[in-house]
Design an enzyme around this catalytic site. Structure first.
Site, PDB file in Angstrom:
ATOM      1  N   HIS A 283       0.013  49.587 -20.921  1.00  0.00           N
ATOM      2  CA  HIS A 283      -0.851  49.813 -22.042  1.00  0.00           C
ATOM      3  C   HIS A 283      -1.409  51.186 -22.084  1.00  0.00           C
ATOM      4  O   HIS A 283      -2.431  51.748 -21.395  1.00  0.00           O
ATOM      5  CB  HIS A 283      -1.964  48.661 -22.021  1.00  0.00           C
ATOM      6  CG  HIS A 283      -2.826  48.774 -23.457  1.00  0.00           C
ATOM      7  ND1 HIS A 283      -2.753  47.670 -24.148  1.00  0.00           N
ATOM      8  CD2 HIS A 283      -3.846  49.649 -23.831  1.00  0.00           C
ATOM      9  CE1 HIS A 283      -3.546  48.031 -25.237  1.00  0.00           C
ATOM     10  NE2 HIS A 283      -4.274  48.933 -24.840  1.00  0.00           N
TER      11      HIS A 283
ATOM     12  N   HIS B  80      -2.461  54.972 -24.948  1.00  0.00           N
ATOM     13  CA  HIS B  80      -2.620  55.402 -26.234  1.00  0.00           C
ATOM     14  C   HIS B  80      -2.431  56.890 -26.318  1.00  0.00           C
ATOM     15  O   HIS B  80      -3.336  57.852 -26.127  1.00  0.00           O
ATOM     16  CB  HIS B  80      -4.058  55.149 -27.013  1.00  0.00           C
ATOM     17  CG  HIS B  80      -4.258  53.810 -27.235  1.00  0.00           C
ATOM     18  ND1 HIS B  80      -4.379  53.093 -28.322  1.00  0.00           N
ATOM     19  CD2 HIS B  80      -4.776  52.803 -26.168  1.00  0.00           C
ATOM     20  CE1 HIS B  80      -4.895  51.854 -28.143  1.00  0.00           C
ATOM     21  NE2 HIS B  80      -4.927  51.824 -26.987  1.00  0.00           N
TER      22      HIS B  80
ATOM     23  N   GLN C 113      -5.005  50.250 -36.172  1.00  0.00           N
ATOM     24  CA  GLN C 113      -6.180  50.418 -35.468  1.00  0.00           C
ATOM     25  C   GLN C 113      -7.357  50.118 -36.407  1.00  0.00           C
ATOM     26  O   GLN C 113      -8.352  49.285 -35.870  1.00  0.00           O
ATOM     27  CB  GLN C 113      -6.499  51.993 -34.947  1.00  0.00           C
ATOM     28  CG  GLN C 113      -7.666  52.409 -34.601  1.00  0.00           C
ATOM     29  CD  GLN C 113      -8.122  52.024 -33.113  1.00  0.00           C
ATOM     30  OE1 GLN C 113      -7.799  52.504 -32.372  1.00  0.00           O
ATOM     31  NE2 GLN C 113      -8.739  50.899 -32.937  1.00  0.00           N
TER      32      GLN C 113
ATOM     33  N   HIS D 291      -3.741  43.802 -29.034  1.00  0.00           N
ATOM     34  CA  HIS D 291      -5.072  44.196 -28.489  1.00  0.00           C
ATOM     35  C   HIS D 291      -6.073  43.070 -28.968  1.00  0.00           C
ATOM     36  O   HIS D 291      -6.275  42.692 -30.096  1.00  0.00           O
ATOM     37  CB  HIS D 291      -5.733  45.484 -29.289  1.00  0.00           C
ATOM     38  CG  HIS D 291      -5.272  46.800 -28.826  1.00  0.00           C
ATOM     39  ND1 HIS D 291      -4.031  47.259 -29.043  1.00  0.00           N
ATOM     40  CD2 HIS D 291      -6.027  47.686 -28.354  1.00  0.00           C
ATOM     41  CE1 HIS D 291      -4.221  48.371 -28.359  1.00  0.00           C
ATOM     42  NE2 HIS D 291      -5.213  48.695 -27.934  1.00  0.00           N
TER      43      HIS D 291
ATOM     44  N   GLU E 112     -10.848  42.051 -27.687  1.00  0.00           N
ATOM     45  CA  GLU E 112     -11.591  43.224 -26.731  1.00  0.00           C
ATOM     46  C   GLU E 112     -13.056  43.442 -27.387  1.00  0.00           C
ATOM     47  O   GLU E 112     -13.070  44.136 -27.803  1.00  0.00           O
ATOM     48  CB  GLU E 112     -10.818  44.511 -26.942  1.00  0.00           C
ATOM     49  CG  GLU E 112     -11.044  45.665 -26.092  1.00  0.00           C
ATOM     50  CD  GLU E 112     -10.456  47.058 -26.159  1.00  0.00           C
ATOM     51  OE1 GLU E 112      -9.857  47.109 -27.129  1.00  0.00           O
ATOM     52  OE2 GLU E 112     -10.690  47.808 -25.232  1.00  0.00           O
TER      53      GLU E 112
ATOM     54  N   ASP F 163      -4.641  52.448 -20.331  1.00  0.00           N
ATOM     55  CA  ASP F 163      -5.200  52.463 -21.608  1.00  0.00           C
ATOM     56  C   ASP F 163      -5.678  54.100 -22.137  1.00  0.00           C
ATOM     57  O   ASP F 163      -4.886  54.251 -23.214  1.00  0.00           O
ATOM     58  CB  ASP F 163      -6.493  51.671 -21.680  1.00  0.00           C
ATOM     59  CG  ASP F 163      -6.943  51.037 -23.217  1.00  0.00           C
ATOM     60  OD1 ASP F 163      -6.110  51.247 -24.177  1.00  0.00           O
ATOM     61  OD2 ASP F 163      -8.000  50.336 -23.316  1.00  0.00           O
TER      62      ASP F 163
ATOM     63  N   TRP G  98     -12.333  57.157 -26.033  1.00  0.00           N
ATOM     64  CA  TRP G  98     -12.872  55.904 -25.423  1.00  0.00           C
ATOM     65  C   TRP G  98     -13.158  56.143 -23.843  1.00  0.00           C
ATOM     66  O   TRP G  98     -13.906  55.295 -23.371  1.00  0.00           O
ATOM     67  CB  TRP G  98     -11.912  54.793 -25.732  1.00  0.00           C
ATOM     68  CG  TRP G  98     -11.622  54.396 -27.105  1.00  0.00           C
ATOM     69  CD1 TRP G  98     -12.216  53.607 -27.642  1.00  0.00           C
ATOM     70  CD2 TRP G  98     -10.705  54.999 -28.022  1.00  0.00           C
ATOM     71  NE1 TRP G  98     -11.846  53.420 -29.111  1.00  0.00           N
ATOM     72  CE2 TRP G  98     -10.902  54.163 -29.314  1.00  0.00           C
ATOM     73  CE3 TRP G  98      -9.669  55.974 -27.884  1.00  0.00           C
ATOM     74  CZ2 TRP G  98     -10.221  54.626 -30.394  1.00  0.00           C
ATOM     75  CZ3 TRP G  98      -8.798  56.067 -29.099  1.00  0.00           C
ATOM     76  CH2 TRP G  98      -9.143  55.434 -30.233  1.00  0.00           C
TER      77      TRP G  98
HETATM   78 FE   FE2 Z   1      -5.759  49.770 -26.097  1.00  0.00          FE
END
Ligand code: FE2
Length: 427
Positions: free
Chosen positions: A56, A58, A151, A209, A212, A308, A314
């Site tokens: 996982h 991005h 997203q 996702h 979360e 991630d 993030w």
């Molecule tokens: Fe993610």
């Protein structure tokens, strides 16, 4: 003719073997191989593992930290807002350049398979086109899977549905979603129905996702497992994050875990991210906000630890080290027994291979000749040391090397060198 022969390897299960590679495949694994080889590596005292896998990630956002500003609150929601500010400023070339640099880092860490989500909420599909190009460029050394990720919400963003389908038509591999990002719980559940139907119709895998949040009532995974069963997608669906399960009522969680196991759902918690993003609305005590890893595992669910994010809106840290992600997983899930720590190594190797449906993975005759020689004697030591990757091998060729890590001491009467791998508990 054997191209590469690795002598005296220690495998993750403790076996001591030689590994012969020919034509990009593993030709033989046995206690002693004496055949001639073009190149021989002596792996005495070293763990030899199949490559690390990140289930996982991005990659469209990686290495963009500080653009156009930093996440001050540290929350998921500010991260999403910040990414929304950055998106119009992105260029095709810059996304490719950052992703390629990250892939170099990944190779140096023995990370040779990555499933990355790619944001499709942009009419230009700029990130999709950039990562399709990256997938092509890195193919000789990294298996890159792309997930079409809406997203801003499959329904909440008016063009997400169209753009997700366009991305799949362009060759994106997996169907993604974000049900907790929709406007209502009902829309979130409905998005699971439609996204799973799209995957079933096209014969694709699914990676959502899912939930979360710290909201115990965020229960979209229930809809995800229902659709998985209804559409015959067993074993083909991943629930990523699943952090609301941390805050759920125990009775409901026990029912839910049974349903997840029944649907053969795979789970991908992301410990580095979820320990920093979750619990941000709490005063004290602050919840850890990672899903229930030991319980999922006990139910027979395949659990992988993902990274991630690395240096993005993030998460400001990270270096593509899946041992760091697994180590954080051990800490956050309180999984410190020898057996649990040993399992954590599988959560960044063999488990994600299963979740990602990778073919030819493993150190067995006939598998791809892909592996990592680690400066550690066993998986737990590798986790403890975030072990040095001495050699990274892809299709029987060394594609990255790092010198042995040894410190020289300048202390009177003490040993001259220190190597973390020499340390073991003493009576
Ligand atoms: Fe993610």
């Amino acid at each position: 003719m054997i191209g590469l022969l690795v002598k005296n390897a220690t495998l993750a299960d403790g076996r001591k073997v030689d590994i012969a590679c020919a034509g990009g495949k593993i030709a033989e694994v046995s206690p002693v191989i004496t055949a001639e080889a073009r190149e021989t590596i002596d792996a005495t005292g070293c763990l030899v593992s199949p490559p690390f896998i990140d289930a996982h990630f991005h990659m469209d956002a990686t290495l963009s930290l500080g653009l156009p500003r930093y996440n001050q609150s540290g929350t998921l929601l500010e991260g999403i807002r910040l990414w929304g500010e950055l998106k119009p400023l992105l260029t095709h070339e810059a996304v490719i350049e950052r992703a390629m640099r990250y892939c170099d880092l990944a190779v140096s860490q023995g990370l040779l398979a990555i499933r990355t989500h790619v944001d499709v909420c942009d009419d230009r599909l700029l990130c999709v086109e950039a990562l399709l190009e990256v997938r092509k460029r890195v193919k000789p050394y990294i298996d890159l899977q792309l997930v079409a990720f809406p997203q801003d919400g499959f329904y909440r963003d008016p063009s997400a549905r169209t753009n997700l389908l366009r991305a799949l038509d362009l060759g994106v591999d997996v169907v993604g979603g974000i049900p907790h990002g929709e406007r209502t719980m009902a829309d979130g559940a409905r998005s699971m129905t439609e996204l799973c139907a799209i995957a079933a119709e096209r014969g694709l895998l699914v990676d959502i996702h899912c939930d979360e949040t710290d909201d115990p009532w965020s229960r979209h995974v229930e809809a995800l497992v229902y659709e998985t069963q209804r559409l015959g997608l067993k074993g083909r669906v991943v629930g990523s994050h699943l952090t609301s399960m941390h805050s759920m009522d125990n009775y409901y969680a026990s029912k839910l875990i049974g349903l997840m196991a029944e649907a053969e759902l795979h789970a991908t918690p992301n410990p580095l991210i979820n320990i920093t993003l979750q619990g941000r609305h709490d005063t004290y005590p602050k919840r850890r906000g990672m899903t229930r890893v030991p319980e999922l595992r006990a139910a027979g669910i395949t659990v992988s630890f993902g990274h991630d994010c690395v240096m993005d809106p993030w998460y400001p840290l990270g270096q593509g080290d899946m041992l760091e992600a697994a180590s954080m997983g051990i800490h956050v899930a309180l999984m410190t027994s020898p057996e649990q720590m040993r399992w954590a190594f599988d959560a960044v190797t063999v488990n994600p291979a299963k979740a990602l449906h990778l073919e030819g993975y493993g150190i067995e005759k006939g598998c791809n000749a892909d592996f990592v020689v680690l400066q550690a004697k066993n998986p737990v030591e590798a986790l403890r040391l975030k072990a040095n990757r001495l050699k990274v091998i892809r299709r029987g060729k060394v594609i990255a090397e790092t010198p042995e890590r040894v410190a020289a001491l300048h202390l009177d009467g003490r040993p001259a060198t220190v190597n973390g791998a020499d340390y073991a508990p003493r009576a």
